[in-house]
Write a protein that holds these residues in place. Sequence first.
Motif, PDB file in Angstrom:
ATOM      1  N   THR A   1       0.838  -1.304  -0.140  1.00 25.69           N
ATOM      2  CA  THR A   1       0.197   0.073  -0.105  1.00 25.69           C
ATOM      3  C   THR A   1       0.807   1.224  -0.015  1.00 25.69           C
ATOM      4  OG1 THR A   1      -1.886  -1.117   1.162  1.00 25.69           O
ATOM      5  CG2 THR A   1      -1.977   1.242   1.093  1.00 25.69           C
ATOM      6  N   ASP A   2       0.556   2.280  -0.897  1.00 19.37           N
ATOM      7  CA  ASP A   2       1.526   3.400  -0.804  1.00 19.37           C
ATOM      8  C   ASP A   2       0.183   4.597  -1.155  1.00 19.37           C
ATOM      9  OD1 ASP A   2       2.932   5.619  -1.119  1.00 19.37           O
ATOM     10  OD2 ASP A   2       3.784   4.890  -3.101  1.00 19.37           O
ATOM     11  N   GLY A   3      -0.349   4.964  -0.046  1.00 19.51           N
ATOM     12  CA  GLY A   3      -1.296   6.236  -0.122  1.00 19.51           C
ATOM     13  C   GLY A   3      -2.609   5.605  -0.847  1.00 19.51           C
ATOM     14  N   ASP A   4      -3.018   6.081  -1.750  1.00 11.16           N
ATOM     15  CA  ASP A   4      -4.450   5.764  -2.344  1.00 11.16           C
ATOM     16  C   ASP A   4      -4.111   4.622  -3.470  1.00 11.16           C
ATOM     17  OD1 ASP A   4      -5.978   7.311  -1.212  1.00 11.16           O
ATOM     18  OD2 ASP A   4      -5.373   9.101  -2.780  1.00 11.16           O
ATOM     19  N   ILE A   5      -2.695   3.856  -3.377  1.00  6.61           N
ATOM     20  CA  ILE A   5      -2.377   3.112  -4.502  1.00  6.61           C
ATOM     21  C   ILE A   5      -2.260   1.662  -3.699  1.00  6.61           C
ATOM     22  CG2 ILE A   5      -0.832   2.234  -6.144  1.00  6.61           C
ATOM     23  CD1 ILE A   5      -2.219   4.743  -6.878  1.00  6.61           C
ATOM     24  N   ILE A   6      -3.097   0.633  -4.308  1.00  5.06           N
ATOM     25  CA  ILE A   6      -2.862  -0.761  -3.526  1.00  5.06           C
ATOM     26  C   ILE A   6      -2.250  -1.791  -4.835  1.00  5.06           C
ATOM     27  CG2 ILE A   6      -4.360  -2.801  -2.960  1.00  5.06           C
ATOM     28  CD1 ILE A   6      -4.283  -1.140  -0.671  1.00  5.06           C
ATOM     29  N   THR A   7      -1.181  -2.326  -4.462  1.00  6.55           N
ATOM     30  CA  THR A   7      -0.370  -3.303  -5.299  1.00  6.55           C
ATOM     31  C   THR A   7      -0.634  -4.643  -4.950  1.00  6.55           C
ATOM     32  OG1 THR A   7       1.087  -1.671  -6.037  1.00  6.55           O
ATOM     33  CG2 THR A   7       1.391  -3.546  -6.826  1.00  6.55           C
ATOM     34  N   SER A  21     -10.631   6.050  -6.733  1.00  5.66           N
ATOM     35  CA  SER A  21     -11.538   5.640  -7.805  1.00  5.66           C
ATOM     36  C   SER A  21     -12.011   4.007  -8.066  1.00  5.66           C
ATOM     37  CB  SER A  21     -10.868   5.709  -9.367  1.00  5.66           C
ATOM     38  OG  SER A  21      -9.782   4.792  -9.339  1.00  5.66           O
ATOM     39  N   GLY A  22     -11.471   3.217  -7.116  1.00 10.17           N
ATOM     40  CA  GLY A  22     -11.597   1.910  -7.298  1.00 10.17           C
ATOM     41  C   GLY A  22     -11.121   1.042  -8.665  1.00 10.17           C
ATOM     42  N   LEU A  23     -10.576   1.953  -9.520  1.00  7.64           N
ATOM     43  CA  LEU A  23     -10.049   1.211 -10.886  1.00  7.64           C
ATOM     44  C   LEU A  23      -8.679   0.558 -10.924  1.00  7.64           C
ATOM     45  CD1 LEU A  23     -11.199   4.094 -13.234  1.00  7.64           C
ATOM     46  CD2 LEU A  23     -12.220   2.106 -12.505  1.00  7.64           C
ATOM     47  N   VAL A  24      -8.588  -0.449 -11.701  1.00 10.07           N
ATOM     48  CA  VAL A  24      -7.229  -1.241 -11.804  1.00 10.07           C
ATOM     49  C   VAL A  24      -6.481  -0.189 -12.748  1.00 10.07           C
ATOM     50  CG1 VAL A  24      -6.088  -3.239 -12.910  1.00 10.07           C
ATOM     51  CG2 VAL A  24      -8.383  -3.340 -11.983  1.00 10.07           C
ATOM     52  N   THR A  25      -5.363   0.129 -12.173  1.00 10.10           N
ATOM     53  CA  THR A  25      -4.385   1.023 -13.333  1.00 10.10           C
ATOM     54  C   THR A  25      -3.412   0.338 -13.874  1.00 10.10           C
ATOM     55  OG1 THR A  25      -2.800   1.627 -11.406  1.00 10.10           O
ATOM     56  CG2 THR A  25      -5.105   2.964 -11.835  1.00 10.10           C
ATOM     57  N   SER A  26      -3.079  -0.898 -13.574  1.00  9.42           N
ATOM     58  CA  SER A  26      -1.901  -1.785 -14.298  1.00  9.42           C
ATOM     59  C   SER A  26      -2.063  -2.980 -14.003  1.00  9.42           C
ATOM     60  CB  SER A  26      -0.616  -1.384 -13.810  1.00  9.42           C
ATOM     61  OG  SER A  26       0.264  -2.111 -14.164  1.00  9.42           O
ATOM     62  N   TYR A  27      -1.863  -3.901 -14.894  1.00  9.28           N
ATOM     63  CA  TYR A  27      -1.983  -5.354 -14.735  1.00  9.28           C
ATOM     64  C   TYR A  27      -0.999  -5.969 -15.547  1.00  9.28           C
ATOM     65  CZ  TYR A  27      -3.908 -10.220 -15.638  1.00  9.28           C
ATOM     66  OH  TYR A  27      -3.751 -11.333 -15.655  1.00  9.28           O
ATOM     67  N   LYS A  28       0.162  -6.264 -14.934  1.00  9.97           N
ATOM     68  CA  LYS A  28       1.326  -6.958 -15.516  1.00  9.97           C
ATOM     69  C   LYS A  28       1.524  -8.406 -15.260  1.00  9.97           C
ATOM     70  CE  LYS A  28       3.981  -2.689 -15.692  1.00  9.97           C
ATOM     71  NZ  LYS A  28       5.406  -2.284 -15.255  1.00  9.97           N
ATOM     72  N   LYS A  74     -15.560   6.913  -8.644  1.00  4.04           N
ATOM     73  CA  LYS A  74     -15.195   7.118  -7.469  1.00  4.04           C
ATOM     74  C   LYS A  74     -15.841   6.185  -6.545  1.00  4.04           C
ATOM     75  CE  LYS A  74     -15.457  10.363  -3.439  1.00  4.04           C
ATOM     76  NZ  LYS A  74     -16.154  11.773  -3.154  1.00  4.04           N
ATOM     77  N   ALA A  75     -14.848   5.249  -5.850  1.00  3.58           N
ATOM     78  CA  ALA A  75     -15.525   4.272  -5.174  1.00  3.58           C
ATOM     79  C   ALA A  75     -16.296   4.559  -3.849  1.00  3.58           C
ATOM     80  CB  ALA A  75     -14.483   3.173  -5.002  1.00  3.58           C
ATOM     81  N   LYS A  90     -12.988  -6.050  -3.255  1.00  3.77           N
ATOM     82  CA  LYS A  90     -14.368  -5.635  -3.685  1.00  3.77           C
ATOM     83  C   LYS A  90     -14.376  -4.294  -3.783  1.00  3.77           C
ATOM     84  CE  LYS A  90     -19.238  -6.436  -2.630  1.00  3.77           C
ATOM     85  NZ  LYS A  90     -20.209  -6.901  -1.733  1.00  3.77           N
ATOM     86  N   VAL A  91     -15.157  -3.623  -4.942  1.00  5.99           N
ATOM     87  CA  VAL A  91     -15.360  -2.057  -5.125  1.00  5.99           C
ATOM     88  C   VAL A  91     -16.760  -1.864  -5.422  1.00  5.99           C
ATOM     89  CG1 VAL A  91     -14.703  -0.124  -6.576  1.00  5.99           C
ATOM     90  CG2 VAL A  91     -13.002  -2.355  -6.449  1.00  5.99           C
ATOM     91  N   THR A  92     -17.319  -1.018  -4.801  1.00  5.55           N
ATOM     92  CA  THR A  92     -18.865  -0.548  -4.675  1.00  5.55           C
ATOM     93  C   THR A  92     -18.977   0.625  -5.579  1.00  5.55           C
ATOM     94  OG1 THR A  92     -19.388  -1.989  -3.115  1.00  5.55           O
ATOM     95  CG2 THR A  92     -21.054  -0.302  -3.759  1.00  5.55           C
TER      96      THR A  92
END
Length: 216
Positions: A1-7, A21-28, A74-75, A90-92
Amino acid sequence: TDGDIITVLSPRMQFVFNKKSGLVTSYKVNGTEYFAEGFGIQPNFWRAPTDNDYGANLPVRLKAWKEASYQEPKAESFQVTPGSNATTIKVTYRFPQTDARWDITYKIYASGVIKVDNRFVAEGDQAPMIPRVGLRMQLPESFTDLTYYGRGPKENYRDRRTSQFIGEYAIPVKDMYEPYVRPQENNHRTDIYWCALTDKTQRGLLLIADRTFEPV
């Protein structure tokens, strides 16, 4: 976890979320990025209007769903549940324009496989007709080839799908276009069990449905 970022990390895979935002920003997977410009999986209720839509004044009557589709994500809630075999997120989302709710659950395995479950409820009695219920994402332009198992080889829709037959088909993405005189829906496919979008080295995404789905 880094602030608003979950990895979520494994030796093979990296899956990155923005909690706000609840959005996926990267998938590697194995170093290959599968989402372009941070545009990961997100709900969508809109499509380009057709002749019939304009005749029925649907771009005006149904514009609340367009606004819901293109509002800044916005989640309402963002829940992370670690597990021994997989991490669940889980995101709502709430869509006040239409009094609707969308729950999207990601089960992320170390292998790079992701199980995505969706629950959508239009709670308001006065919600207008929905043009589309689906997910959208943006892939790198290197994914130039499509292979799928479903109805083909030509485009087909619910009202004329029996003209095409179940089988495995392959087509370049650039050929997924019909030159209609006026803009219409294009190259829809029905009764799809799985589809794969790949680059010239056969790296890519394999999408498999619990039942069937309809990519467009």
